[in-house]
Scaffold this active site. Structure first.
Site, PDB file in Angstrom:
ATOM      1  N   GLN A 166       6.479   4.836  12.360  1.00  0.00           N
ATOM      2  CA  GLN A 166       7.287   4.894  11.148  1.00  0.00           C
ATOM      3  C   GLN A 166       7.275   6.306  10.567  1.00  0.00           C
ATOM      4  O   GLN A 166       6.218   6.927  10.535  1.00  0.00           O
ATOM      5  CB  GLN A 166       6.738   3.910  10.098  1.00  0.00           C
ATOM      6  CG  GLN A 166       7.736   3.615   9.000  1.00  0.00           C
ATOM      7  CD  GLN A 166       7.193   2.645   7.939  1.00  0.00           C
ATOM      8  OE1 GLN A 166       5.988   2.438   7.841  1.00  0.00           O
ATOM      9  NE2 GLN A 166       8.080   2.076   7.163  1.00  0.00           N
ATOM     10  N   GLY A 294      -3.107   5.572   5.349  1.00  0.00           N
ATOM     11  CA  GLY A 294      -4.070   4.538   4.979  1.00  0.00           C
ATOM     12  C   GLY A 294      -4.001   3.360   5.932  1.00  0.00           C
ATOM     13  O   GLY A 294      -4.994   2.949   6.530  1.00  0.00           O
ATOM     14  N   ASN A 298       1.640  -2.534  11.788  1.00  0.00           N
ATOM     15  CA  ASN A 298       2.116  -2.904  13.119  1.00  0.00           C
ATOM     16  C   ASN A 298       1.917  -4.416  13.312  1.00  0.00           C
ATOM     17  O   ASN A 298       0.840  -4.928  13.029  1.00  0.00           O
ATOM     18  CB  ASN A 298       1.379  -2.084  14.165  1.00  0.00           C
ATOM     19  CG  ASN A 298       1.659  -0.601  13.992  1.00  0.00           C
ATOM     20  OD1 ASN A 298       2.808  -0.200  13.791  1.00  0.00           O
ATOM     21  ND2 ASN A 298       0.612   0.218  14.001  1.00  0.00           N
ATOM     22  N   HIS A 321      -2.097  -5.251   1.426  1.00  0.00           N
ATOM     23  CA  HIS A 321      -0.795  -4.582   1.498  1.00  0.00           C
ATOM     24  C   HIS A 321      -0.207  -4.689   2.913  1.00  0.00           C
ATOM     25  O   HIS A 321       0.927  -5.135   3.094  1.00  0.00           O
ATOM     26  CB  HIS A 321      -0.946  -3.115   1.082  1.00  0.00           C
ATOM     27  CG  HIS A 321       0.319  -2.318   1.178  1.00  0.00           C
ATOM     28  ND1 HIS A 321       1.128  -2.088   0.090  1.00  0.00           N
ATOM     29  CD2 HIS A 321       0.916  -1.712   2.224  1.00  0.00           C
ATOM     30  CE1 HIS A 321       2.178  -1.379   0.468  1.00  0.00           C
ATOM     31  NE2 HIS A 321       2.067  -1.122   1.774  1.00  0.00           N
ATOM     32  N   GLU A 322      -0.989  -4.296   3.897  1.00  0.00           N
ATOM     33  CA  GLU A 322      -0.457  -4.317   5.269  1.00  0.00           C
ATOM     34  C   GLU A 322      -0.174  -5.747   5.723  1.00  0.00           C
ATOM     35  O   GLU A 322       0.813  -6.002   6.415  1.00  0.00           O
ATOM     36  CB  GLU A 322      -1.411  -3.614   6.236  1.00  0.00           C
ATOM     37  CG  GLU A 322      -1.790  -2.172   5.863  1.00  0.00           C
ATOM     38  CD  GLU A 322      -0.624  -1.278   5.470  1.00  0.00           C
ATOM     39  OE1 GLU A 322       0.514  -1.535   5.911  1.00  0.00           O
ATOM     40  OE2 GLU A 322      -0.846  -0.306   4.699  1.00  0.00           O
ATOM     41  N   TYR A 407       7.496   2.354  -3.696  1.00  0.00           N
ATOM     42  CA  TYR A 407       6.344   1.453  -3.777  1.00  0.00           C
ATOM     43  C   TYR A 407       6.195   0.834  -5.178  1.00  0.00           C
ATOM     44  O   TYR A 407       6.255  -0.385  -5.344  1.00  0.00           O
ATOM     45  CB  TYR A 407       5.050   2.220  -3.472  1.00  0.00           C
ATOM     46  CG  TYR A 407       4.841   2.567  -2.021  1.00  0.00           C
ATOM     47  CD1 TYR A 407       3.990   1.817  -1.225  1.00  0.00           C
ATOM     48  CD2 TYR A 407       5.471   3.661  -1.442  1.00  0.00           C
ATOM     49  CE1 TYR A 407       3.760   2.134   0.106  1.00  0.00           C
ATOM     50  CE2 TYR A 407       5.267   3.988  -0.113  1.00  0.00           C
ATOM     51  CZ  TYR A 407       4.404   3.220   0.661  1.00  0.00           C
ATOM     52  OH  TYR A 407       4.193   3.531   1.980  1.00  0.00           O
ATOM     53  N   ARG A 571      -6.481  11.528   6.641  1.00  0.00           N
ATOM     54  CA  ARG A 571      -5.553  10.768   5.802  1.00  0.00           C
ATOM     55  C   ARG A 571      -4.852  11.708   4.826  1.00  0.00           C
ATOM     56  O   ARG A 571      -5.493  12.327   3.968  1.00  0.00           O
ATOM     57  CB  ARG A 571      -6.323   9.681   5.061  1.00  0.00           C
ATOM     58  CG  ARG A 571      -5.462   8.684   4.347  1.00  0.00           C
ATOM     59  CD  ARG A 571      -6.323   7.576   3.771  1.00  0.00           C
ATOM     60  NE  ARG A 571      -5.542   6.700   2.928  1.00  0.00           N
ATOM     61  CZ  ARG A 571      -6.066   5.729   2.184  1.00  0.00           C
ATOM     62  NH1 ARG A 571      -7.374   5.532   2.191  1.00  0.00           N
ATOM     63  NH2 ARG A 571      -5.301   4.978   1.434  1.00  0.00           N
TER      64      ARG A 571
HETATM   65  N1  BES Z   1       4.337   1.370   6.007  1.00  0.00           N
HETATM   66  C1  BES Z   1       3.418   2.164   5.272  1.00  0.00           C
HETATM   67  C2  BES Z   1       3.057   3.442   5.963  1.00  0.00           C
HETATM   68  C3  BES Z   1       4.185   4.432   6.177  1.00  0.00           C
HETATM   69  C4  BES Z   1       5.225   4.541   5.296  1.00  0.00           C
HETATM   70  C5  BES Z   1       4.151   5.263   7.260  1.00  0.00           C
HETATM   71  C6  BES Z   1       6.250   5.452   5.537  1.00  0.00           C
HETATM   72  C7  BES Z   1       5.155   6.166   7.487  1.00  0.00           C
HETATM   73  C8  BES Z   1       6.214   6.260   6.622  1.00  0.00           C
HETATM   74  C9  BES Z   1       2.153   1.396   4.940  1.00  0.00           C
HETATM   75  O1  BES Z   1       2.343   0.058   4.722  1.00  0.00           O
HETATM   76  C10 BES Z   1       1.609   1.973   3.676  1.00  0.00           C
HETATM   77  O2  BES Z   1       2.286   1.908   2.690  1.00  0.00           O
HETATM   78  N2  BES Z   1       0.415   2.532   3.710  1.00  0.00           N
HETATM   79  C11 BES Z   1      -0.215   3.138   2.564  1.00  0.00           C
HETATM   80  C12 BES Z   1      -1.252   2.254   1.970  1.00  0.00           C
HETATM   81  C13 BES Z   1      -0.752   1.290   0.980  1.00  0.00           C
HETATM   82  C14 BES Z   1      -1.921   0.487   0.430  1.00  0.00           C
HETATM   83  C15 BES Z   1       0.029   1.901  -0.151  1.00  0.00           C
HETATM   84  C16 BES Z   1      -0.911   4.396   3.031  1.00  0.00           C
HETATM   85  O3  BES Z   1      -1.010   4.613   4.226  1.00  0.00           O
HETATM   86  O4  BES Z   1      -1.396   5.132   2.179  1.00  0.00           O
HETATM   87 ZN    ZN Z   2       3.463  -0.369   3.009  1.00  0.00          ZN
END
Ligand code: BES
Ligand code: ZN
Length: 617
Positions: A166, A294, A298, A321-322, A407, A571
């Protein structure tokens, strides 16, 4: 206000060949909104299924093998062709075949690469062609792939690979129609070495290691390409519940097993709210610390950063969240990256509800209140256009739309609707939304239409929320008693009084750190550290905030912890604030550059690019 939605309705009469060999005629009406981030022309000819056969070459840092697509759609008479996205790929051969699978080589064209989209791989087809097979290999610096040296893993003995698709990186490891509006099923055969374990976002029946290092996967449900994922390393599996478990390296297995004890209950809570789980198993892969984000939803196998292993379950909302994405995002998918808020806004809302079920309303509201504080802070630095939920990404990388707006503003919109229509009616809406649009990719307009149909008399100005900048005046207020406690303690602390922090949880500490005065002295920092041992904390969120403050206020005793953190953690959410804070002074910037040069090999290509851009400013 204008909706940039250019959709083409096509009737596709597709000829599917079932595995038993009996052709089955299927007629479906499909809408493919224009996706400006893909070269594909799915309204003409599209891929419906992918068969991967790839060999993982760690020394050369490359994947090589074939991607075979099953294709549908007539295209233009006499000019039938399928267009795939390809970026950083070396295409060695392209073949096509009708159902009988008698492949012949075809002459493909690869357009000059667009800096964001990459190249269009155009394959001319005969009217009867059903299969297209592409032989290819990836580049060592493919954006989707992070190749770790043994030293960058917990075990230190074997290398490690994981993918991040993504938003538009899958095209750097698989030639395909890389738009979330095209859904495909996939199967994969992955060849590694003995002693390696491969996992994918698919069924992994074998939860034990294959002696030859060859693994087979099946994803029988149609998913958008950004959800195809692979990881290879020295992994082990631990069961948590009957449908849930965790994969990670041996050294991390105990910690991960303990942190995620509630996984099965999370899954049950989500099902109770929004209907049965569609993906069979839900496992979590805890990646090495270099993982750039974070978590990544998948399907069947969330990839997660080990920085959520705080030892006290305080950061498991990331897993909620995931997991929530199993409904919002994976079942019902944003059709374009301008609709990204449909994925993330819904997911944050569902995440809040799962957290509430498991840990109570106070915890969930506290987490929400913190996120809203962060949203407001970020919005202050964004261009007004980028504070709209539906965002114009023309000429831009979809990563530019990844801010807290989709978000948190997205979740606030859903919360505002809940407050107007009541929880019961809103939950019923969400259940029917997930059921109606299951396994479909939809646009913001599709959501609006569904909302209008179910709540024709809604007073809330949904269009303002979606298409206008900023937060509307009627934005829900989230009061958190637990954070108010911290605010009161802060007043006492500022006045030199003694505060009682015995019962504080991680989010309260984060709120405390964020509320500290701007003009702290190094002596005050030392006193805080002596009282609360921030430099030693095992909670990565708290440590990150503390390290930002340490840089800002010149607190030298944290320098060693800072370097260790920057050396291992990849991260971006943590790296960016640290490098940004360092770069604020000339001496800090020089330090940042030397630290970056020293550790950039430990960062994911996407994260490294982001940091290097930040330091170039
Ligand atoms: N789908 C996202 C990760 C993402 C978004 C990757 C856009 C690439 C482009 C994932 O669900 C996500 O939002 N992860 C967050 C954590 C969440 C608790 C807000 C992250 O990785 O920080
Ligand atoms: Zn997300």
């Amino acid at each position: 206000m204008r909706v940039m939605r250019n959709s083409v309705l096509v009737l596709v009469a597709a000829l599917f060949v079932a595995s038993c060999g009996t052709p089955k005629k299927e007629t479906s009406s499909l809408t493919f909104p224009l996706d400006i981030h893909s070269h594909a022309e799915p309204q003409k000819v599209r891929s419906t299924h992918l068969e991967l056969d790839l060999t993982v070459d760690f020394p050369a840092k490359k994947l090589s093998g074939s991607a075979e697509h099953t294709v549908a759609g007539d295209g233009e008479p006499g000019q039938r062709a399928i267009v795939f996205d390809a970026k950083q790929l070396k295409i060695t051969k392209v073949e096509a075949a009708p159902a009988a699978r008698n492949f012949r080589t075809v002459t493909h064209t690869l357009s000059a690469p667009d800096p964001i989209k990459g190249s269009a791989l155009r394959v001319p087809l005969e009217a009867g062609d059903t299969f297209v097979r592409i032989q290819y290999e990836t580049s060592p610096d493919a954006a989707a792939l992070q190749w770790l040296e043994p030293a960058q893993t917990a075990g230190k003995t074997a290398p490690y690979l994981f993918t991040q698709g993504q938003p538009i990186y899958t095209r750097t490891w698989i030639p395909l129609q890389d738009t979330p509006s095209v859904r495909i099923t996939y199967r994969a055969k992955i060849h590694t070495q003995p002693n390696f374990f491969a996992v994918m976002s698919a069924s992994n029946d074998q939860r034990t290691m294959s002696p030859k290092g060859t693994y087979e996967f099946d994803m029988p449900q149609a998913i958008p390409p950004y959800l195809i994922a692979l990881a290879v390393g020295e992994l082990q599996f631990r069961m948590i519940g009957s449908r849930t478990g965790v994969y990670t390296e041996k050294a991390v297995l105990d910690a991960a097993g303990k942190e995620f004890v509630d996984l099965e209950d999370m899954l049950k809570a989500a099902e109770k709210l929004y209907g049965s789980y569609a993906w069979d198993r839900y496992d979590v892969l805890v990646c090495p610390p270099g993982f750039p984000i974070g978590g990544m939803e998948n399907p069947r196998l969330t990839f997660a950063t080990p920085t959520i292993l705080a030892g006290d379950k305080s950061l498991v909302s990331l897993i909620s969240h995931e997991l929530a994405h199993s409904w919002s995002g994976n079942l019902v998918t944003n059709a374009t990256w301008s609709d990204f808020w449909l994925n993330e806004g819904f997911t944050v809302y569902v995440e809040r509800r799962i957290q509430e079920e498991l840990y109570g309303r106070q915890r969930s509201e506290m987490e929400f209140a913190i996120e809203i504080e962060e949203l407001k802070k970020e919005m202050a630095s964004l261009k007004p256009e980028d504070t709209k939920l539906y965002i114009d990404l023309k000429g831009r990388d979809p990563e530019e739309g990844v801010t807290l707006v989709p978000y948190i503003k997205g979740a606030l919109l859903l919360r505002a609707i809940e407050e107007e229509v009541g929880r019961e009616a809103w939950d019923a809406f969400l259940r029917s939304y997930f059921a109606k649009f299951a396994f479909r990719s939809i646009t913001t307009a599709d959501f609006e239409a569904q909302l209008k149909e179910q709540f024709p008399n809604l007073k809330l100005d949904v269009k303002q929320w979606i298409y206008q900048a900023g937060l509307p005046a009627n934005t829900p207020k989230i009061d958190s008693y637990l954070l108010q406690q911290v605010d009161r303690a802060m007043e006492t602390w500022k006045a030199g009084g003694v505060i009682d922090t015995k019962e504080w949880v991680a989010q309260q500490w984060l709120h405390f750190l964020r509320g500290l005065p701007e003009n702290l002295t190094a002596a005050q920092m030392a006193k805080l550290d002596a009282s609360y041992r921030f430099t030693q904390t095992g909670n990565a969120e708290i440590l990150d905030q503390w390290l930002v403050l340490s840089i800002r206020h010149g607190y030298a005793p944290a320098a060693e912890a800072l370097e260790k953190f920057l050396a291992t953690v990849g991260r971006q959410k943590f790296l960016k604030p640290l490098y940004t804070e360092l770069a604020k002074t000339p001496a800090g910037k020089a330090k940042a550059q030397s630290l970056y040069a020293k550790y950039k090999a430990n960062y994911h290509p996407i994260a490294a690019n982001a940091i290097s851009a930040l330091l170039a400013k």
